[in-house]
Design a protein around this motif. Sequence first.
Motif, PDB file in Angstrom:
ATOM      1  N   PRO A 161       2.286 -10.127   3.631  1.00  0.00           N
ATOM      2  CA  PRO A 161       3.680  -9.878   3.264  1.00  0.00           C
ATOM      3  C   PRO A 161       4.609 -10.067   4.466  1.00  0.00           C
ATOM      4  N   SER A 162       5.678 -10.782   4.271  1.00  0.00           N
ATOM      5  CA  SER A 162       6.605 -11.048   5.369  1.00  0.00           C
ATOM      6  C   SER A 162       7.206  -9.762   5.904  1.00  0.00           C
ATOM      7  N   GLY A 163       7.254  -9.674   7.229  1.00  0.00           N
ATOM      8  CA  GLY A 163       7.766  -8.488   7.898  1.00  0.00           C
ATOM      9  C   GLY A 163       6.692  -7.495   8.278  1.00  0.00           C
ATOM     10  N   LEU A 164       5.464  -7.714   7.764  1.00  0.00           N
ATOM     11  CA  LEU A 164       4.351  -6.819   8.096  1.00  0.00           C
ATOM     12  C   LEU A 164       3.603  -7.386   9.291  1.00  0.00           C
ATOM     13  N   PRO A 165       3.661  -6.723  10.445  1.00  0.00           N
ATOM     14  CA  PRO A 165       2.890  -7.222  11.593  1.00  0.00           C
ATOM     15  C   PRO A 165       1.403  -7.059  11.341  1.00  0.00           C
ATOM     16  N   CYS A 166       0.623  -7.859  12.020  1.00  0.00           N
ATOM     17  CA  CYS A 166      -0.821  -7.896  11.746  1.00  0.00           C
ATOM     18  C   CYS A 166      -1.568  -6.741  12.393  1.00  0.00           C
ATOM     19  N   HIS A 167      -1.031  -6.179  13.490  1.00  0.00           N
ATOM     20  CA  HIS A 167      -1.806  -5.199  14.254  1.00  0.00           C
ATOM     21  C   HIS A 167      -1.009  -3.969  14.668  1.00  0.00           C
ATOM     22  N   ARG A 168      -0.022  -3.617  13.858  1.00  0.00           N
ATOM     23  CA  ARG A 168       0.737  -2.401  14.115  1.00  0.00           C
ATOM     24  C   ARG A 168       1.494  -2.053  12.833  1.00  0.00           C
ATOM     25  N   ILE A 169       2.063  -0.853  12.800  1.00  0.00           N
ATOM     26  CA  ILE A 169       2.875  -0.490  11.651  1.00  0.00           C
ATOM     27  C   ILE A 169       4.207  -1.222  11.740  1.00  0.00           C
ATOM     28  N   PRO A 170       4.927  -1.385  10.632  1.00  0.00           N
ATOM     29  CA  PRO A 170       6.218  -2.085  10.677  1.00  0.00           C
ATOM     30  C   PRO A 170       7.235  -1.367  11.549  1.00  0.00           C
ATOM     31  N   TRP A 171       8.164  -2.137  12.091  1.00  0.00           N
ATOM     32  CA  TRP A 171       9.235  -1.555  12.885  1.00  0.00           C
ATOM     33  C   TRP A 171      10.170  -0.739  11.999  1.00  0.00           C
ATOM     34  N   ASP A 172      10.345  -1.198  10.774  1.00  0.00           N
ATOM     35  CA  ASP A 172      11.191  -0.503   9.805  1.00  0.00           C
ATOM     36  C   ASP A 172      10.561  -0.702   8.435  1.00  0.00           C
ATOM     37  N   THR A 173      10.351   0.387   7.716  1.00  0.00           N
ATOM     38  CA  THR A 173       9.653   0.289   6.427  1.00  0.00           C
ATOM     39  C   THR A 173      10.431  -0.522   5.396  1.00  0.00           C
ATOM     40  N   GLU A 174      11.733  -0.692   5.604  1.00  0.00           N
ATOM     41  CA  GLU A 174      12.536  -1.467   4.656  1.00  0.00           C
ATOM     42  C   GLU A 174      12.530  -2.958   4.978  1.00  0.00           C
ATOM     43  N   ASN A 175      11.893  -3.338   6.104  1.00  0.00           N
ATOM     44  CA  ASN A 175      11.920  -4.736   6.537  1.00  0.00           C
ATOM     45  C   ASN A 175      10.706  -5.533   6.085  1.00  0.00           C
ATOM     46  N   VAL A 176       9.986  -5.038   5.108  1.00  0.00           N
ATOM     47  CA  VAL A 176       8.733  -5.663   4.707  1.00  0.00           C
ATOM     48  C   VAL A 176       8.753  -5.997   3.225  1.00  0.00           C
ATOM     49  N   ILE A 177       8.308  -7.200   2.901  1.00  0.00           N
ATOM     50  CA  ILE A 177       8.156  -7.601   1.497  1.00  0.00           C
ATOM     51  C   ILE A 177       7.119  -6.702   0.828  1.00  0.00           C
ATOM     52  N   ARG A 178       7.434  -6.257  -0.373  1.00  0.00           N
ATOM     53  CA  ARG A 178       6.461  -5.514  -1.186  1.00  0.00           C
ATOM     54  C   ARG A 178       5.908  -6.481  -2.222  1.00  0.00           C
ATOM     55  N   ALA A 179       4.722  -6.986  -1.932  1.00  0.00           N
ATOM     56  CA  ALA A 179       4.146  -8.074  -2.714  1.00  0.00           C
ATOM     57  C   ALA A 179       3.321  -7.551  -3.882  1.00  0.00           C
ATOM     58  N   ASN A 180       3.472  -8.222  -5.011  1.00  0.00           N
ATOM     59  CA  ASN A 180       2.563  -7.941  -6.120  1.00  0.00           C
ATOM     60  C   ASN A 180       1.174  -8.491  -5.829  1.00  0.00           C
ATOM     61  N   TYR A 181       1.138  -9.610  -5.114  1.00  0.00           N
ATOM     62  CA  TYR A 181      -0.148 -10.245  -4.818  1.00  0.00           C
ATOM     63  C   TYR A 181      -0.035 -10.962  -3.477  1.00  0.00           C
ATOM     64  N   VAL A 182      -1.125 -10.906  -2.718  1.00  0.00           N
ATOM     65  CA  VAL A 182      -1.200 -11.627  -1.446  1.00  0.00           C
ATOM     66  C   VAL A 182      -2.401 -12.561  -1.494  1.00  0.00           C
ATOM     67  N   LEU A 183      -2.192 -13.813  -1.142  1.00  0.00           N
ATOM     68  CA  LEU A 183      -3.294 -14.758  -0.994  1.00  0.00           C
ATOM     69  C   LEU A 183      -3.554 -14.907   0.498  1.00  0.00           C
ATOM     70  N   SER A 184      -4.641 -14.306   0.946  1.00  0.00           N
ATOM     71  CA  SER A 184      -4.957 -14.235   2.373  1.00  0.00           C
ATOM     72  C   SER A 184      -5.928 -15.346   2.740  1.00  0.00           C
ATOM     73  N   PHE A 185      -5.616 -16.107   3.778  1.00  0.00           N
ATOM     74  CA  PHE A 185      -6.424 -17.268   4.140  1.00  0.00           C
ATOM     75  C   PHE A 185      -7.723 -16.855   4.827  1.00  0.00           C
ATOM     76  N   GLN A 186      -8.820 -17.168   4.199  1.00  0.00           N
ATOM     77  CA  GLN A 186     -10.181 -17.084   4.745  1.00  0.00           C
ATOM     78  C   GLN A 186     -10.711 -15.664   4.937  1.00  0.00           C
ATOM     79  N   VAL A 187      -9.897 -14.779   5.513  1.00  0.00           N
ATOM     80  CA  VAL A 187     -10.347 -13.407   5.791  1.00  0.00           C
ATOM     81  C   VAL A 187      -9.216 -12.436   5.463  1.00  0.00           C
ATOM     82  N   PRO A 188      -9.555 -11.189   5.129  1.00  0.00           N
ATOM     83  CA  PRO A 188      -8.512 -10.186   4.923  1.00  0.00           C
ATOM     84  C   PRO A 188      -7.965  -9.701   6.264  1.00  0.00           C
ATOM     85  N   LYS A 189      -6.854  -9.009   6.195  1.00  0.00           N
ATOM     86  CA  LYS A 189      -6.245  -8.437   7.391  1.00  0.00           C
ATOM     87  C   LYS A 189      -6.417  -6.918   7.372  1.00  0.00           C
TER      88      LYS A 189
END
Length: 512
Positions: A161-189
Amino acid sequence: MKILTAKQIYEADKFTIKKQGIRSDELMERAAIGIFDWIHSRLQGANVNIQLFCGIGNNGGDGIALARHLKENDYSIQVHVVNYSEKRSKDFLLNLERLKDRKIWPNFIKEKSALPNISPDDIVVDAIFGIGLNRAPHFWVSKLIEHINVSSAFVLSVDIPSGLPCHRIPWDTENVIRANYVLSFQVPKLVFFLPETGIYQNQWEILDIGLDPEYLDATATDYELIGKNEVLPMYKQRTKFSHKGTYGHAVIIGGGYGKIGAVQLASNACLSTGCGLVSAFVPECGYHSLQTAVPEIMVLTDDDDENISAIDLSFTPNVIGVGMGMGTKEITQKAFEFFLRKNTAPLVIDADGLNILAKQPSLLKYLPKNSVLTPHPKELERLIGEWSDDFDKLEKAKIFSTENDCIIVIKGAHSIIIHKDKGFVNTTGNPGMATAGSGDVLTGMITGLIAQGYTPLNAAIFGVYLHGLAGDIGVTSKGYESLKASGIIENIGKAYIEILKSPEDVPIRKET
């Protein structure tokens, strides 16, 4: 399945490109085709408006390439380029030119641009930011993200989801896409599985884009995702000429006046997981109820009628599960300390056993190597201290595990087993298991596995998976609200059967 860091994923991309002799844009094309095939298999050319929001990096390039495939298959699309920087990746620019060659002209969104209308009936493809995000989005991009979130449209995120960093919590909880579905390439995060970051997608699925298996196999990771393929090799098959002694003798220690049920649940779960013999050690008040409720177990009692005051075993069992319903009265703390000083059997420690350790950390040095600790969040906090966020919690748990040579089961929606610097993320379980006694059942199950000869680490990993699977089976007939801890025990056998089904009989679990 390994959970790679963003850096490792970039290295996997480079390794694949070099070894397979392909260009980076060809790898991007694989990703775009994979997303298109996923969408097309579900829509089958349906008349629906698809709005693609694409950044100007490689994640945006994936979205731009996807737009081309959608248009070539007659889908109604609108392409928006989120122009948040003057820098552009070369593969984004290449795919943008390919799009323009087909007379598809994107709408460029800048800081002062009007936000496009999004209908609740639209499908939104979110390809604004990828795994490389290392700072909070610009204010105006945050407004766009908020606009997408409140649109009520179905949102499909590319890789993360856009705005979600890969290795930390978001800077602002309102700055992140809330996705119904994520297609993750090759491995999960890893962020898909933590309470503070997993809330940004309802479901996720892996898309195989052909990253080279040599890199994936050889690369060590800090975390692994545990599914059926990971636990099945741990399973210990029974032999024809075995007997109850073959499968170990476990002791469950705990209980107090009004809390004998915790020991009953743990003992029953221990037996139902396959332990050959189970003895329960409880205050005298628990004798008759345990003998009646679980006739298959043996019952030993303390001289005290209401509390654990002295733990005295005349034999050395294969494993001991201790702590559930035990209380933390001074007399019980002293009994537990004396027990730890002389005990040599492997331990699984839960509930008040953990609370006593938190009150008296000097007792940690008496834990046998690879003792399994099964805390709920508050018990974990008492052990390792407060944490600032979920990532800090994991790091503190790793330090505690290393310093005390123990295994920690961090219970939650995705329970994570920590052994020193390694984490194992579970994929089974559901909200129906958030019920009294569920943790007692887990302790009994892990204890029962160790009794049968599983290593403590494998017992923790396998036990957590089996526990969650039994709960998943239970809710199919009970529903979330009516599942009880005893219902989890009732489905342990079915969970074993499900694990042992041949692969062709088992539906692929796409959502965790």
